[in-house]
Scaffold this motif. Structure first.
Motif, PDB file in Angstrom:
ATOM      1  N   ARG A 214     -23.965   4.956  -3.878  1.00 37.75           N
ATOM      2  CA  ARG A 214     -25.280   4.524  -3.415  1.00 37.75           C
ATOM      3  C   ARG A 214     -26.329   5.171  -4.303  1.00 37.75           C
TER       4      ARG A 214
ATOM      5  N   THR B  49     -30.275   5.506  -5.021  1.00 44.28           N
ATOM      6  CA  THR B  49     -31.558   5.299  -4.349  1.00 44.28           C
ATOM      7  C   THR B  49     -32.711   5.710  -5.250  1.00 44.28           C
TER       8      THR B  49
ATOM      9  N   ASP C  19     -30.239   0.224  -3.147  1.00 44.28           N
ATOM     10  CA  ASP C  19     -30.446   1.242  -2.110  1.00 44.28           C
ATOM     11  C   ASP C  19     -29.444   1.111  -0.973  1.00 44.28           C
ATOM     12  N   ASP C  20     -28.221   0.707  -1.311  1.00 48.28           N
ATOM     13  CA  ASP C  20     -27.173   0.544  -0.311  1.00 48.28           C
ATOM     14  C   ASP C  20     -25.837   0.894  -0.961  1.00 48.28           C
ATOM     15  N   TRP C  21     -24.815   0.969  -0.129  1.00 44.65           N
ATOM     16  CA  TRP C  21     -23.490   1.317  -0.635  1.00 44.65           C
ATOM     17  C   TRP C  21     -22.859   0.134  -1.357  1.00 44.65           C
ATOM     18  N   ASN C  22     -22.210   0.433  -2.468  1.00 46.29           N
ATOM     19  CA  ASN C  22     -21.425  -0.516  -3.248  1.00 46.29           C
ATOM     20  C   ASN C  22     -20.056   0.101  -3.508  1.00 46.29           C
TER      21      ASN C  22
END
Length: 650
Positions: free
Chosen positions: A82, A84, A179-182
């Motif tokens: 993630r 950010t 801005d998120d999980w991958n």
């Protein structure tokens, strides 16, 4: 979803909780929970926090690295990450020392930079030079030298054209979630680096030796903000293991040949001696001993690492000409560019010469064919089988023209355009009306009630959308889909592999509401290495399957295996070098199991696998089913023993 890993490099049990429900395609050598075994380089701070590795760039700096203290040449890395704020992140592979610092293969995991590069760093980790790697990957292990006359291109993209219709299974886009999980998996083998983002298709590039030959891997953080890594796992891809050969005690194995000729097999009494023979590609093997064979057509051995058996992706037998002698058809999904006379797209009919000692006459009867899976069944109940397959975006049925069986066959569409897929096809009575319906990855088509009207003249089939599969690396659908009553409630269910070139087996329990509307509930049987699977069994590429009552309890069982090197000798597919297993999943009706049924695996063999499908047939008429497979390692008969499978084993 969690699974305990026994890791060779770390004592104890570690847990992976993949963000997207799909874990690494390899059994890791180690997972990462702390900074032990890593060193920081450059202008960034790193810390371990709640099982995550957190990197923060220093203000005004150029970013920094977290470098593993072990070196690799061929390596696999899986992680969730993630990024950010204004963070930039990526992974460095083969970080080879140079007089100035380091060089290596850098895979950027940030927005517009997402690609593979050749980079050089100074002794403090500052980037000195970055050059995009040329496109590579696909169905090859070693990329050839660059063509100096080819137009310049960057790293390849992902995904594909959207279908013209709305399908019940959306295709993964492979887009980076901001801005998120991958999740990402990187596989660097030989001179190709492959990236799979969020379980989508491959992004590949060529990493020649001048980019870096041997060295550690490293995580990067730059820009502003922070990056968080979790579920980090890695493996030495240079270490291969060959499983000790095992054959189930409930079967006797007979190898008919040792070479790669075909991905399908059929059985008929071709010479009218009252004994079933076995056809596999260019040969038919004479029963009852199956030690002698004759050519149906000229036989060519294919290289299992670099070629396909273009002559025979699938094979079926029946009396297609109506002369009382069983013939053979082969289906070819792709043509052989090097030897166009050997394999060509379409369905080819080989007419039985009625005992004459010669090769069989060949006729192209279906000109277009675009599925790797087809089913030969008597769909309309007239005593003559039809071929159910896919071509030109539609699910179709083909049958011989009675007036000219060696000419072009009669073809009728079951679906509209846009509903076909190369993988996954089945036939069975879904709604219990006594008529056979057609199923594929995207649902089922209800056979119309047109009385005795020939199937070639029937009305349109009614489509019922269902998700009988899932995408894995942009491949959706399995092999031969089984339609039978798994839990004994009187309604036929669907048992299938989910992605022929990926992971997953499941059965779909049929439900009906008060109005009689049909729906299905998925019950997973096997997923990937990160999940708890039936019998502890996990294998990828379940490309070949069929179903039959193997143990004699009058309930069909599901037969499935791994198509070894399904996309040749490379890392395009998950776990390509895992054992080439063949399994019987015994259907056990158990009211306490989810849905009222469980599937208990028994390994039949671990050094052959399957092709495009498998054949279950009682060859010697002893009332016990036998299994025939034709694979990249040869053609096999697994002779079932009477009342053999009273238990299960891995």
């Amino acid at each position: 979803m969690k699974r305990t890993y026994a890791l060779t490099a770390i004592a104890g049990l570690l847990w992976l909780a993949p963000v997207f429900g799909v874990g690494p395609s390899f059994r890791p050598d180690a997972t990462v929970k702390s900074l032990e075994g890593w060193r920081a380089l450059g202008q960034a701070d790193w810390k371990a926090q709640n099982g995550e590795i957190v990197g923060t760039p220093k203000p005004g700096g150029t970013g920094g690295w977290l470098v593993l203290d072990r070196s690799y040449q061929d390596v696999g890395l899986y992680a969730s990450f993630r990024c950010t704020g204004g963070c930039k992140t990526g992974v460095l592979l083969r970080a080879e020392k140079t007089p100035q610092g380091m060089k290596g293969v850098y895979v950027a995991l940030t927005g517009e930079d997402m690609a593979a590069y050749r980079v050089t760093l100074d002794a403090e980790g500052k980037e000195l030079q970055r050059e995009p790697l040329r496109r590579g990957g696909g169905q090859m292990r070693i990329a050839p030298p660059a063509d100096p006359n080819a137009p310049a291109r960057g790293t390849g993209g992902r995904g594909g054209a959207a279908p013209a219709v709305t399908l019940p299974i959306p295709r993964p886009t492979g887009a980076l979630l901001q801005d998120d999980w991958n999740s990402v998996e990187l596989l660097l083998d030989a001179n190709i680096v492959r990236m799979f983002l969020n379980d989508s298709g491959e992004t590949g590039a060529v990493a020649d030796d001048d980019a870096g030959r041997f060295g550690p891997l490293a995580l990067y953080i730059g820009g502003t903000g922070e990056v968080r890594f979790k579920d980090v796992a890695y493996k030495d891809l240079g270490l291969h293991e060959t499983a000790v050969e095992q054959v189930s005690g409930n079967f006797r194995m007979q190898r008919l040949n040792d070479f790669y000729y075909a991905w399908g097999a059929a059985a008929s009494d071709f010479n009218h001696d009252g004994v079933l023979d076995v056809a596999a590609g260019p040969y038919y093997f004479l029963g009852p001993d199956y030690t002698k064979r004759r050519e149906i057509y000229l036989g060519y051995v294919s290289n299992p690492g670099t070629e396909y058996s273009f002559d025979c992706w699938m094979q079926f037998s029946a009396d297609f000409t109506g002369d009382g002698w069983d013939d053979v058809i082969t289906a070819s999904f792709a043509a052989n560019p090097a030897f166009p006379e050997r394999g060509a797209v379409g369905v080819w009919l080989y007419v039985n010469p009625k005992g004459e000692p010669r090769r069989w006459d060949r006729h192209k009867v279906v000109p277009t064919f675009q599925s790797e899976i087809a089913v030969l069944r008597d769909v309309d109940g007239d005593g003559k089988p039809e071929l159910v397959y896919a071509a030109e975006g539609t699910v179709r049925i083909a049958m011989p023209d009675p007036a000219n069986p060696t000419g072009t066959w009669i073809v009728r569409d079951v679906s509209g355009p846009g509903y076909s897929t190369a993988h996954g096809m089945g036939v069975g009575d879904i709604n219990g009306d006594g008529r056979l319906d057609v199923v594929n990855a995207f649902g089922w088509w209800e056979q119309p009630d047109d009385g005795r009207t020939p199937i070639a003249d029937r009305r349109a089939w009614t489509y019922h959308p269902e998700s009988f599969a899932r995408y894995s690396r942009n491949v959706v659908g399995g092999s031969v889909m089984a339609v039978y009553d798994a839990n004994g409630d009187g309604r036929n269910d669907v048992v299938t592999s989910l992605s022929a070139h990926g992971w997953g087996l499941a059965w779909y329990e049929q439900k009906r509401d008060a109005s009689g509307k049909i729906s299905f509930v998925q019950h997973m049987i096997m997923d990937d290495f990160s999940t708890k699977n039936a019998g502890g069994v996990t294998f990828s590429q379940p490309h070949g399957s069929t179903f039959a009552d193997i143990d004699g309890d009058r309930v069909p069982d599901f037969i499935v295996g791994k198509r070894f090197w399904a996309h040749r000798d490379d890392f395009l597919d998950p776990d390509p070098y895992g054992p080439a297993v063949l399994y019987v999943y015994k259907t056990v009706r158990n009211p306490k199991a989810p849905g009222g049924a469980e599937f208990v695996p028994e390994m039949v063999h671990n050094r052959s696998g399957v092709g495009s499908d498998a054949l279950a047939v009682d060859l010697n008429k002893d009332a016990v089913m036998d299994i025939v497979t034709s694979t990249k390692t040869g053609t096999f008969i697994f002779w079932g023993k009477p009342r053999a499978t009273k238990g299960a084993q891995r």
